[in-house]
Design a protein around this motif. Structure first.
Motif, short mmCIF file in Angstrom:
data_model
loop_
_atom_site.label_atom_id
_atom_site.label_comp_id
_atom_site.label_asym_id
_atom_site.label_seq_id
_atom_site.Cartn_x
_atom_site.Cartn_y
_atom_site.Cartn_z
N ARG A 20 2.38 -47.84 40.84
CA ARG A 20 2.67 -49.27 40.69
C ARG A 20 2.48 -49.59 39.21
O ARG A 20 1.81 -48.82 38.49
N SER A 71 -2.62 -51.86 36.32
CA SER A 71 -3.41 -53.09 36.19
C SER A 71 -3.65 -53.36 34.71
O SER A 71 -3.96 -52.43 33.96
N VAL A 100 -6.08 -55.01 33.55
CA VAL A 100 -7.51 -55.09 33.24
C VAL A 100 -8.22 -53.78 33.58
O VAL A 100 -8.97 -53.24 32.77
N LEU A 101 -7.97 -53.25 34.79
CA LEU A 101 -8.66 -52.01 35.20
C LEU A 101 -8.13 -50.80 34.44
O LEU A 101 -8.91 -49.96 33.97
N VAL A 133 -4.31 -49.02 47.26
CA VAL A 133 -4.84 -48.99 45.89
C VAL A 133 -5.94 -47.94 45.76
O VAL A 133 -5.91 -47.09 44.86
N PHE A 134 -6.92 -48.00 46.66
CA PHE A 134 -8.08 -47.12 46.48
C PHE A 134 -7.78 -45.67 46.84
O PHE A 134 -8.26 -44.76 46.17
N PHE A 150 -6.24 -43.73 43.91
CA PHE A 150 -7.06 -43.22 42.81
C PHE A 150 -7.40 -41.73 43.02
O PHE A 150 -7.79 -41.04 42.08
N SER A 178 -4.86 -58.20 40.60
CA SER A 178 -6.15 -57.51 40.47
C SER A 178 -7.18 -58.08 41.44
O SER A 178 -7.95 -57.33 42.06
N SER A 235 -6.35 -56.72 44.77
CA SER A 235 -6.57 -55.28 44.84
C SER A 235 -8.05 -54.95 44.99
O SER A 235 -8.44 -54.06 45.75
N PHE A 250 -14.80 -43.38 39.97
CA PHE A 250 -13.61 -43.69 39.17
C PHE A 250 -13.45 -42.61 38.11
O PHE A 250 -14.44 -41.97 37.73
#
Ligand code: OVM
Length: 402
Positions: free
Chosen positions: A85, A88, A90-91, A174-175, A178, A237, A240, A291
């Motif tokens: 996607r 983000s 910010v992330l 989303v998660f 990762f 965000s 998400s 992360f």
């Protein structure tokens, strides 16, 4: 190649695969083995490094100049593969972009904003707790943990009611994304297009109410800090990061209380411990496991050299159980001094929504402590498998009224 290359201590090879059901069923022995094996491990399977000790996790998450987020905070390196996607802003960003966007987000989470939300959040918490007390036996996930965050946070944002059933599937997409592409990612991506479509459509100024947190983000367009598209991305965000995470935290804390009667007794005696109990559950059984970062230059961790543009997985949940950092690391203690846990991450990317997450946790678990007398498991919990989020799919619980 210079001579120093030959003296590099090679990173030990990781002996387990953390992205499997087997590992997720009980990750703690696996984390302990990672911490014992060395400061940095290498995964040949995934082609990434791993840190699992508290101090190394803290360092990797804190030194943003060396450990960048801009190439993605999952296994995928955005400099080598296309993200699933648009990233983000910010992330999956470093300063200065991150600084500008984070500033706008943080403005929607100030003590003043939280104070204004408190009454509503506490009222909804009472409703939730009364409902499960009326049920007596209930599912701690579908009847409890998944109800409240899907209601109060979207309400605060100004999100329409219709279609909110898309929020948890989006969080799962989303998660899981990762992590590596595996059975969990595949399953999460079923219906990806319609879920993504609803999310994007509801991030617009038009879709959001006029006096919620969403409108505060769009106010930053009017003041010239963001473009209209950037505002939509920041609302994305919120959607998400702000729903699936808190649901999972609620389920995990409920499980902690149902399986630690001594701690439940303490909480009942002192409902004002609810805030610290929530915090301790983020350490003891935190939802966000890990992360990734990407090295911006050659770097050394504990004497082991890592080249530039390498992925490092920072296992926050392992840091949370590191006996070098925590006394009785494997004990759930709601009176523990729990500052320094990695449940919200740390550094410039540390959870910006934590004041609201804490408000939610405190409101719900203080209401539970006041109104319930007993709480116990009424069946075998079932695990929810997700590459990054640790939680239950089902948690049969029995409660009685005080
Ligand atoms: C975002 C985002 C997504 C997931 C998690 C998160 C933990 C942020 O899209 O910005 O923070």
């Amino acid at each position: 190649m210079n001579a120093a290359v030959d003296t590099r201590a090679p990173a030990p090879i990781v002996q387990s695969d953390p992205f499997t059901r087997e590992f997720m069923d009980d990750p703690y022995p696996g984390f302990a083995a990672m911490r014992a094996a060395g400061p940095v491990l290498w995964s040949p399977q995934y082609g990434c490094y791993i840190v699992a000790r508290h101090d190394d996790v803290q360092r990797v998450l804190s030194e943003w100049q060396t450990f960048s987020s801009a190439a993605g905070v999952g296994l995928a390196n955005f400099s080598k593969e296309k993200p699933w996607r648009p990233p983000s802003i910010v992330l999956e960003a470093d300063p200065p972009l991150h600084t500008r966007t984070r500033t706008v987000l943080a403005r929607t989470m100030t003590p003043g904003v939280v104070k204004a939300l408190r009454e509503r959040f506490e009222r909804e918490a009472e409703i939730l707790v009364d409902r499960v007390l009326d049920m007596g036996a209930f599912d701690g996930i579908t009847d409890f943990a998944e109800h409240y965050p899907v209601k109060v946070f979207p309400d605060a944002l100004g999100l329409p009611e219709k279609g909110r059933e898309n929020l948890l599937p989006y969080g799962s997409m989303v998660f899981n994304s990762f992590g590596p592409r595996n059975e969990f990612t595949e399953a999460a991506m079923a219906n990806a297009d319609s879920v993504r479509g609803w999310i994007m459509a509801n991030c617009t100024r038009k879709a959001l109410g006029k006096d919620g947190l969403g409108a505060m983000i769009y106010a930053a367009v009017d003041s010239g800090e963001l473009t209209e598209d950037e505002a939509g991305m920041l609302v994305r965000s919120f959607l998400s990061a702000g729903v699936d995470t808190t649901c999972n935290a609620f389920g995990n804390l409920l499980w902690c209380l149902a399986t630690h009667p001594d701690q439940w007794r303490k909480l009942r005696e002192k409902p004002e411990l609810a805030r610290n109990a929530f915090e301790e559950s983020l350490r003891y059984e935190g939802p966000a496991q890990a992360f990734f970062r990407t090295t911006t230059k050659d770097v050394e961790i504990g004497g082991i050299r890592i080249a530039a543009n390498e992925k490092i997985c920072a296992f926050m949940q392992s840091a949370n159980r590191d006996p070098q950092r925590w006394e009785r690391a494997d004990a759930f203690d709601i009176e523990r001094r729990v500052v320094g846990h990695m449940g919200f991450g740390t550094g410039i990317h540390g959870c910006v929504g934590q004041p609201i997450a804490r408000l939610e946790g405190e409101a719900v678990f203080a209401a539970l402590a006041r109104k319930a007398k007993t709480i116990e498991l009424a069946g075998e919990p079932k695990r929810q498998y997700n590459n990054v989020l640790r939680s239950f799919a089902s948690l049969p619980v029995r409660v009685t009224r005080a």
